[in-house]
Design a protein around this motif. Structure first.
Motif, PDB file in Angstrom:
ATOM      1  N   GLU A  22       0.830  -1.212   0.000  1.00  0.00           N
ATOM      2  CA  GLU A  22       0.000   0.000   0.000  1.00  0.00           C
ATOM      3  C   GLU A  22       0.860   1.256   0.000  1.00  0.00           C
ATOM      4  O   GLU A  22       2.019   1.245   0.402  1.00  0.00           O
ATOM      5  CB  GLU A  22      -0.906   0.009   1.240  1.00  0.00           C
ATOM      6  CG  GLU A  22      -0.139   0.090   2.539  1.00  0.00           C
ATOM      7  CD  GLU A  22      -0.946   0.638   3.718  1.00  0.00           C
ATOM      8  OE1 GLU A  22      -2.109   1.038   3.546  1.00  0.00           O
ATOM      9  OE2 GLU A  22      -0.386   0.678   4.819  1.00  0.00           O
ATOM     10  N   ASN A  23       0.243   2.338  -0.454  1.00  0.00           N
ATOM     11  CA  ASN A  23       0.809   3.675  -0.261  1.00  0.00           C
ATOM     12  C   ASN A  23       0.391   4.097   1.147  1.00  0.00           C
ATOM     13  O   ASN A  23      -0.796   4.244   1.433  1.00  0.00           O
ATOM     14  CB  ASN A  23       0.232   4.621  -1.323  1.00  0.00           C
ATOM     15  CG  ASN A  23       0.620   6.069  -1.084  1.00  0.00           C
ATOM     16  OD1 ASN A  23       0.880   6.486   0.053  1.00  0.00           O
ATOM     17  ND2 ASN A  23       0.653   6.838  -2.155  1.00  0.00           N
ATOM     18  N   GLN A  24       1.362   4.288   2.041  1.00  0.00           N
ATOM     19  CA  GLN A  24       1.005   4.476   3.454  1.00  0.00           C
ATOM     20  C   GLN A  24       0.265   5.785   3.711  1.00  0.00           C
ATOM     21  O   GLN A  24      -0.481   5.890   4.682  1.00  0.00           O
ATOM     22  CB  GLN A  24       2.258   4.375   4.323  1.00  0.00           C
ATOM     23  CG  GLN A  24       2.771   2.943   4.324  1.00  0.00           C
ATOM     24  CD  GLN A  24       3.922   2.733   5.286  1.00  0.00           C
ATOM     25  OE1 GLN A  24       4.678   3.646   5.549  1.00  0.00           O
ATOM     26  NE2 GLN A  24       4.047   1.519   5.795  1.00  0.00           N
ATOM     27  N   GLN A  25       0.437   6.778   2.836  1.00  0.00           N
ATOM     28  CA  GLN A  25      -0.272   8.047   3.045  1.00  0.00           C
ATOM     29  C   GLN A  25      -1.745   7.911   2.637  1.00  0.00           C
ATOM     30  O   GLN A  25      -2.640   8.330   3.347  1.00  0.00           O
ATOM     31  CB  GLN A  25       0.362   9.179   2.218  1.00  0.00           C
ATOM     32  CG  GLN A  25       1.513   9.894   2.908  1.00  0.00           C
ATOM     33  CD  GLN A  25       2.736   8.983   3.051  1.00  0.00           C
ATOM     34  OE1 GLN A  25       3.135   8.324   2.086  1.00  0.00           O
ATOM     35  NE2 GLN A  25       3.305   8.916   4.239  1.00  0.00           N
ATOM     36  N   THR A  26      -1.980   7.291   1.475  1.00  0.00           N
ATOM     37  CA  THR A  26      -3.353   7.299   0.920  1.00  0.00           C
ATOM     38  C   THR A  26      -4.075   5.973   1.113  1.00  0.00           C
ATOM     39  O   THR A  26      -5.271   5.887   0.817  1.00  0.00           O
ATOM     40  CB  THR A  26      -3.305   7.587  -0.593  1.00  0.00           C
ATOM     41  OG1 THR A  26      -2.557   6.523  -1.217  1.00  0.00           O
ATOM     42  CG2 THR A  26      -2.647   8.922  -0.888  1.00  0.00           C
ATOM     43  N   ASN A  27      -3.365   4.916   1.556  1.00  0.00           N
ATOM     44  CA  ASN A  27      -3.925   3.561   1.669  1.00  0.00           C
ATOM     45  C   ASN A  27      -4.329   2.966   0.323  1.00  0.00           C
ATOM     46  O   ASN A  27      -5.078   1.980   0.267  1.00  0.00           O
ATOM     47  CB  ASN A  27      -5.149   3.512   2.602  1.00  0.00           C
ATOM     48  CG  ASN A  27      -4.824   3.994   3.992  1.00  0.00           C
ATOM     49  OD1 ASN A  27      -5.325   5.018   4.426  1.00  0.00           O
ATOM     50  ND2 ASN A  27      -3.948   3.280   4.675  1.00  0.00           N
ATOM     51  N   GLU A  28      -3.818   3.543  -0.755  1.00  0.00           N
ATOM     52  CA  GLU A  28      -4.102   2.958  -2.065  1.00  0.00           C
ATOM     53  C   GLU A  28      -3.269   1.682  -2.229  1.00  0.00           C
ATOM     54  O   GLU A  28      -2.119   1.626  -1.813  1.00  0.00           O
ATOM     55  CB  GLU A  28      -3.716   3.976  -3.140  1.00  0.00           C
ATOM     56  CG  GLU A  28      -4.031   3.521  -4.543  1.00  0.00           C
ATOM     57  CD  GLU A  28      -3.456   4.479  -5.573  1.00  0.00           C
ATOM     58  OE1 GLU A  28      -2.818   3.995  -6.526  1.00  0.00           O
ATOM     59  OE2 GLU A  28      -3.621   5.710  -5.411  1.00  0.00           O
ATOM     60  N   VAL A  29      -3.877   0.653  -2.824  1.00  0.00           N
ATOM     61  CA  VAL A  29      -3.134  -0.591  -3.074  1.00  0.00           C
ATOM     62  C   VAL A  29      -2.294  -0.389  -4.334  1.00  0.00           C
ATOM     63  O   VAL A  29      -2.823  -0.103  -5.414  1.00  0.00           O
ATOM     64  CB  VAL A  29      -4.102  -1.786  -3.256  1.00  0.00           C
ATOM     65  CG1 VAL A  29      -3.329  -3.045  -3.610  1.00  0.00           C
ATOM     66  CG2 VAL A  29      -4.917  -1.996  -1.987  1.00  0.00           C
ATOM     67  N   LEU A  30      -0.978  -0.522  -4.184  1.00  0.00           N
ATOM     68  CA  LEU A  30      -0.073  -0.325  -5.327  1.00  0.00           C
ATOM     69  C   LEU A  30       0.155  -1.638  -6.057  1.00  0.00           C
ATOM     70  O   LEU A  30       0.435  -1.660  -7.250  1.00  0.00           O
ATOM     71  CB  LEU A  30       1.269   0.223  -4.831  1.00  0.00           C
ATOM     72  CG  LEU A  30       1.198   1.524  -4.022  1.00  0.00           C
ATOM     73  CD1 LEU A  30       2.554   1.866  -3.433  1.00  0.00           C
ATOM     74  CD2 LEU A  30       0.697   2.657  -4.907  1.00  0.00           C
TER      75      LEU A  30
END
Length: 427
Positions: A159-167
């Motif tokens: 994940e992108n730790q700032q946005t919680n988007e799954v990379l």
């Protein structure tokens, strides 16, 4: 308006749950005193605006399932229906096949859950998280932290730790990818069907291009319909930036093997302090001695000199004699534990009998208590040609004679034993 889809699998699945899944479909196996699925349904029924719960699987509609659904509908005052697949279509195929049923009535969003997980089901939190994370085209997956070694047995999420988007999403990678794992609980909007539809069309085109590749000639339509959310959909969604992960710090476990049912039972019994204190037995005058969390069905008949707990659940019509000791076990309906018998880390099957002074004991397969992120291992039945020590399971209608020891064994249904056994599967 919200709906929930629970994926319950079918009779070819749940093989690691045998011999218990011979008698009852695995999703109806009692965990902490109620069928496994009821925990999911209770959580869904508490979510405001939840209109319907759909179960998707390929079990033939049977009496037990029908009875469970009608009782649950009355108890939770919510529509619950079973949709039967014509074959095993994978975690995405069944959902796509019944998309009209899921969307009927104007569904704005829907949860998908696997039946074989035990969790606190933070569904309202996932809804809030989806609102915070923007547009209707994003989908939410529930994640939790595992340790490095065990994470490779699950779907791994970067994940992108700032946005919680799954990379990046990888199902059961062969090397370490991430310690955030997929919990098998998702929140989707109707847009998901465009993505599943695209995979379906691609599968159909592949069928036309390579009709017989790798398999015997089968019904091509059916093979195009087999779609797996984890491998076919999530990897693609992560690449498009449309998937977000909501991490839960509450309890979560898989229920793959019979041993994990005892661990799940412990987690749920512990949760009952908050959610259902009335289900936990207490020490009462003239009743058995209770230590720790114990569920006892009101119809069970228990001698006051018995000692039960911690983590014990006792089903309907069970008889427990004088001086019996039960710990970390599930006793299923109609079983009889005669005087001074001892049951530890075991599951005693329906209508089984354990004789006087007999001992039935297993080895717990719990996660490492010193590692906060440890999960339960899905142990193989055999390791290096030997039976892996695990909990003892008695199938239905097993008779254990007096004064014998059954240790780390699995006893198939309808057996009358005449001596002690250890580390064996008794066929």
């Amino acid at each position: 308006m919200l709906k929930t889809v629970i994926l319950i699998g079918g009779p070819q699945k749940g093989t690691r749950f045998r011999p218990l899944s011979f008698e009852v479909p695995k999703p109806l196996f009692p965990v902490a005193g109620v069928p496994m699925l009821q925990h999911h349904i209770e959580a869904c029924a508490k979510v405001p605006n939840m209109k319907e719960i759909l179960l998707i699987g390929f079990y033939q509609p049977n009496e037990e399932l029908t009875r469970f659904l009608s009782c649950a509908q009355q108890e939770f005052k919510i529509s619950i229906r079973y949709l039967q697949e014509y074959a095993a279509l994978g975690t995405g195929g069944g959902v796509y096949h019944f998309r009209d049923q899921i969307l009927s009535g104007g569904t704005e969003a829907f949860f998908i859950m696997n039946a074989d997980v035990c969790s606190e089901f933070p569904l309202p939190d996932m809804l809030d998280f989806q609102k915070e994370h923007g547009d209707t085209h994003s989908f939410v997956i529930l994640g939790t932290t595992a340790n490095r070694k065990q994470s490779m047995n699950y779907g791994c999420i970067v994940e992108n730790q700032q946005t919680n988007e799954v990379l990046h999403y990888v199902e059961k990678p062969s090397t370490f990818v991430s310690d955030i794992i997929n919990c098998g609980i998702y929140l989707f909007t109707p847009e998901i069907f465009q993505h599943i539809g695209a995979v379906f069309q691609k599968n159909q085109q592949d069928m036309l291009l390579y009709p017989y590749e790798g398999e015997e000639q089968t019904n091509g339509w059916q093979r195009a319909e087999v779609i797996r959310l984890e491998q076919d959909i999530f990897t693609e969604l992560a690449a498009q930036g449309k998937l977000y992960v909501y991490k839960t710090h509450r309890f979560w476990s898989q229920i793959k093997s019979a041993g994990s049912a005892i661990y799940a039972s412990r987690l749920y019994l512990n949760q009952y302090h908050k959610t259902h204190p009335e289900r936990l037995a207490t020490n009462e005058e003239g009743g058995p001695k209770i230590s720790g969390n114990v569920y006892i069905h009101p119809t069970a008949n228990i001698d006051p000199t018995a000692v039960l707990g911690p983590n014990v659940s006792i089903g309907t019509g069970v008889t427990i004699g004088a001086g019996v000791r039960v710990r970390e076990s599930i006793i299923l309906h109609g079983a009889t534990l005669q005087d001074h018998s001892c049951v530890l880390n075991s599951i005693v099957g329906w209508d089984s009998t354990i004789g006087k002074w007999a001992r039935v004991e297993g080895t717990p397969s719990d996660p490492n208590p010193n590692d906060p992120y440890a999960k339960i291992d899905s142990e193989t039945l055999f390791r290096d040609g030997k039976l892996t020590p695990s909990i003892t399971i008695l199938g239905c209608n097993v008779n254990i004679p007096s004064e014998v020891i059954i240790l780390n064994s699995i006893v198939l249904p309808h057996k009358d034993l005449n001596r002690s056994f250890k580390n064996q599967i008794i066929l």
